[in-house]
Design an enzyme around this catalytic site. Structure first.
Site, mmCIF file in Angstrom:
data_model
loop_
_atom_site.group_PDB
_atom_site.id
_atom_site.type_symbol
_atom_site.label_atom_id
_atom_site.label_comp_id
_atom_site.label_asym_id
_atom_site.label_seq_id
_atom_site.Cartn_x
_atom_site.Cartn_y
_atom_site.Cartn_z
ATOM 1 N N LYS A 189 0.831 -1.222 0.000
ATOM 2 C CA LYS A 189 0.000 0.000 0.000
ATOM 3 C C LYS A 189 0.852 1.253 0.000
ATOM 4 C CE LYS A 189 -1.933 -1.328 3.640
ATOM 5 N NZ LYS A 189 -2.390 -1.245 4.999
ATOM 6 N N ARG B 86 -11.129 1.301 7.584
ATOM 7 C CA ARG B 86 -10.856 -0.075 7.974
ATOM 8 C C ARG B 86 -12.029 -0.697 8.713
ATOM 9 N NH1 ARG B 86 -4.659 0.705 8.785
ATOM 10 N NH2 ARG B 86 -3.896 -1.382 8.944
ATOM 11 N N ARG C 203 10.501 -7.549 7.156
ATOM 12 C CA ARG C 203 10.631 -6.077 7.109
ATOM 13 C C ARG C 203 11.529 -5.547 8.223
ATOM 14 N NH1 ARG C 203 4.779 -3.380 5.991
ATOM 15 N NH2 ARG C 203 4.425 -3.780 8.187
ATOM 16 N N ARG D 171 9.396 -3.395 13.129
ATOM 17 C CA ARG D 171 8.324 -2.559 13.687
ATOM 18 C C ARG D 171 7.736 -3.313 14.867
ATOM 19 N NH1 ARG D 171 4.098 -0.505 9.198
ATOM 20 N NH2 ARG D 171 2.645 -1.422 10.672
ATOM 21 N N ARG E 84 -3.538 -9.051 13.196
ATOM 22 C CA ARG E 84 -3.845 -8.036 12.172
ATOM 23 C C ARG E 84 -4.503 -8.676 10.953
ATOM 24 N NH1 ARG E 84 1.937 -5.654 11.888
ATOM 25 N NH2 ARG E 84 1.317 -3.953 10.530
HETATM 26 P P1 AMP Z 1 -0.757 0.401 9.246
HETATM 27 O O1 AMP Z 1 0.579 1.025 9.157
HETATM 28 O O2 AMP Z 1 -1.718 0.923 8.215
HETATM 29 O O3 AMP Z 1 -0.681 -1.108 9.252
HETATM 30 O O4 AMP Z 1 -1.382 0.829 10.664
HETATM 31 C C1 AMP Z 1 -0.719 0.516 11.867
HETATM 32 C C2 AMP Z 1 -1.712 0.503 13.024
HETATM 33 O O5 AMP Z 1 -2.329 1.807 13.154
HETATM 34 C C3 AMP Z 1 -2.884 -0.466 12.885
HETATM 35 O O6 AMP Z 1 -2.541 -1.787 13.264
HETATM 36 C C4 AMP Z 1 -3.896 0.189 13.827
HETATM 37 O O7 AMP Z 1 -3.570 -0.055 15.178
HETATM 38 C C5 AMP Z 1 -3.680 1.680 13.554
HETATM 39 N N1 AMP Z 1 -4.550 2.164 12.455
HETATM 40 C C6 AMP Z 1 -4.152 2.627 11.242
HETATM 41 N N2 AMP Z 1 -5.200 2.992 10.482
HETATM 42 C C7 AMP Z 1 -6.314 2.748 11.232
HETATM 43 C C8 AMP Z 1 -7.723 2.895 11.004
HETATM 44 N N3 AMP Z 1 -8.219 3.360 9.855
HETATM 45 N N4 AMP Z 1 -8.572 2.538 11.997
HETATM 46 C C9 AMP Z 1 -8.091 2.057 13.156
HETATM 47 N N5 AMP Z 1 -6.791 1.857 13.426
HETATM 48 C C10 AMP Z 1 -5.894 2.201 12.486
#
Ligand code: AMP
Length: 213
Positions: free
Chosen positions: A14, A89, A123, A156, A167
């Site tokens: 993404k 999400r 990663r 991370r 996740r």
């Molecule tokens: P990502 O880098 O997109 O995988 O996001 C990392 C973390 O941020 C996720 O595992 C959630 O804890 C939080 N997060 C990111 N975007 C959202 C969203 N739209 N709604 C809720 N939590 C989010």
């Protein structure tokens, strides 16, 4: 003006594909995960609220996620458009988004869970300058050290087997209905995310009717 949403499991590319679109089309890449990570790193009040949830691989509450997106988009630095990565999400976030913004396309990067696991557990991130590495495709010259600043390469906090399983479970449970909801009202383009970056980006542009890279 071009407004896109990009949806895909962790490790589906993404962020990479959003960056490529943003750079070539002069649009803004808005990563909700990056915004939250910035708050955690800088010890803000919001960071303290979301840190544990993020580390466990769970989603933060819809209210917080919506307010972060709303605040970011009110900055209006997106004259030529945006690509939003990591939002919506949940069903509620999708409804909020559909009510608030017109979208030109929803890019769905499709990647089997096995491939997600393989990519994500490889990663690494530099804890000095934030540069990304991948032990499969993009190894550093010296093991464990950043090529750019010499900083230490770390995983991370949420890239562990346990957090990843959580996740992925969350992803399928919450995201599959979102695609269905967008599919009814918007233009969802599903793209096989298994090939290399260039091929995926080319397919994506063809499918969205954008100039090729
Ligand atoms: P990502 O880098 O997109 O995988 O996001 C990392 C973390 O941020 C996720 O595992 C959630 O804890 C939080 N997060 C990111 N975007 C959202 C969203 N739209 N709604 C809720 N939590 C989010």
């Amino acid at each position: 003006m071009r407004k896109y949403v990009i949806i895909g499991a962790v490790g589906s590319g993404k962020s990479t594909h959003s960056e490529l679109l943003a750079r070539d089309l002069d649009i803004v890449h808005i990563s909700v995960g990056d915004i939250f990570r910035w708050h955690v790193k800088n010890h803000t009040k919001l960071g303290a609220q979301v840190r544990r949830t993020m580390a466990a691989g769970e989603l933060v509450g819809d209210d917080l996620a919506e307010s972060v997106v709303r605040d970011r988009l009110t900055q209006h630095d997106w004259n030529y458009g945006f690509v939003v990565d990591g939002f919506p999400r949940s069903r509620r976030q999708t409804e909020f988004f559909l009510e608030s913004y017109d979208i030109d396309g929803v890019i769905h990067l499709d990647l089997p869970d096995e491939e997600v696991r393989r990519r994500v557990l490889a990663r690494r991130l530099c804890n000095g300058c934030g540069m990304d590495y991948n032990l499969i495709a993009d190894r550093p010259t010296q093991e464990g050290r950043c090529d750019v600043c010499g900083g230490e390469l770390v995983s991370r906090e949420d890239d562990t087997e346990q957090a990843l399983a959580e996740r992925l479970r969350e992803y399928h449970e919450r995201t599959d209905p979102i695609l269905e909801l967008f599919g009814r009202k918007e233009y969802v383009v599903t793209i096989d995310a298994r090939p290399g970056i260039e091929e995926v980006q080319r397919t994506l542009r063809e499918r969205l009717g954008l100039p090729l890279p």
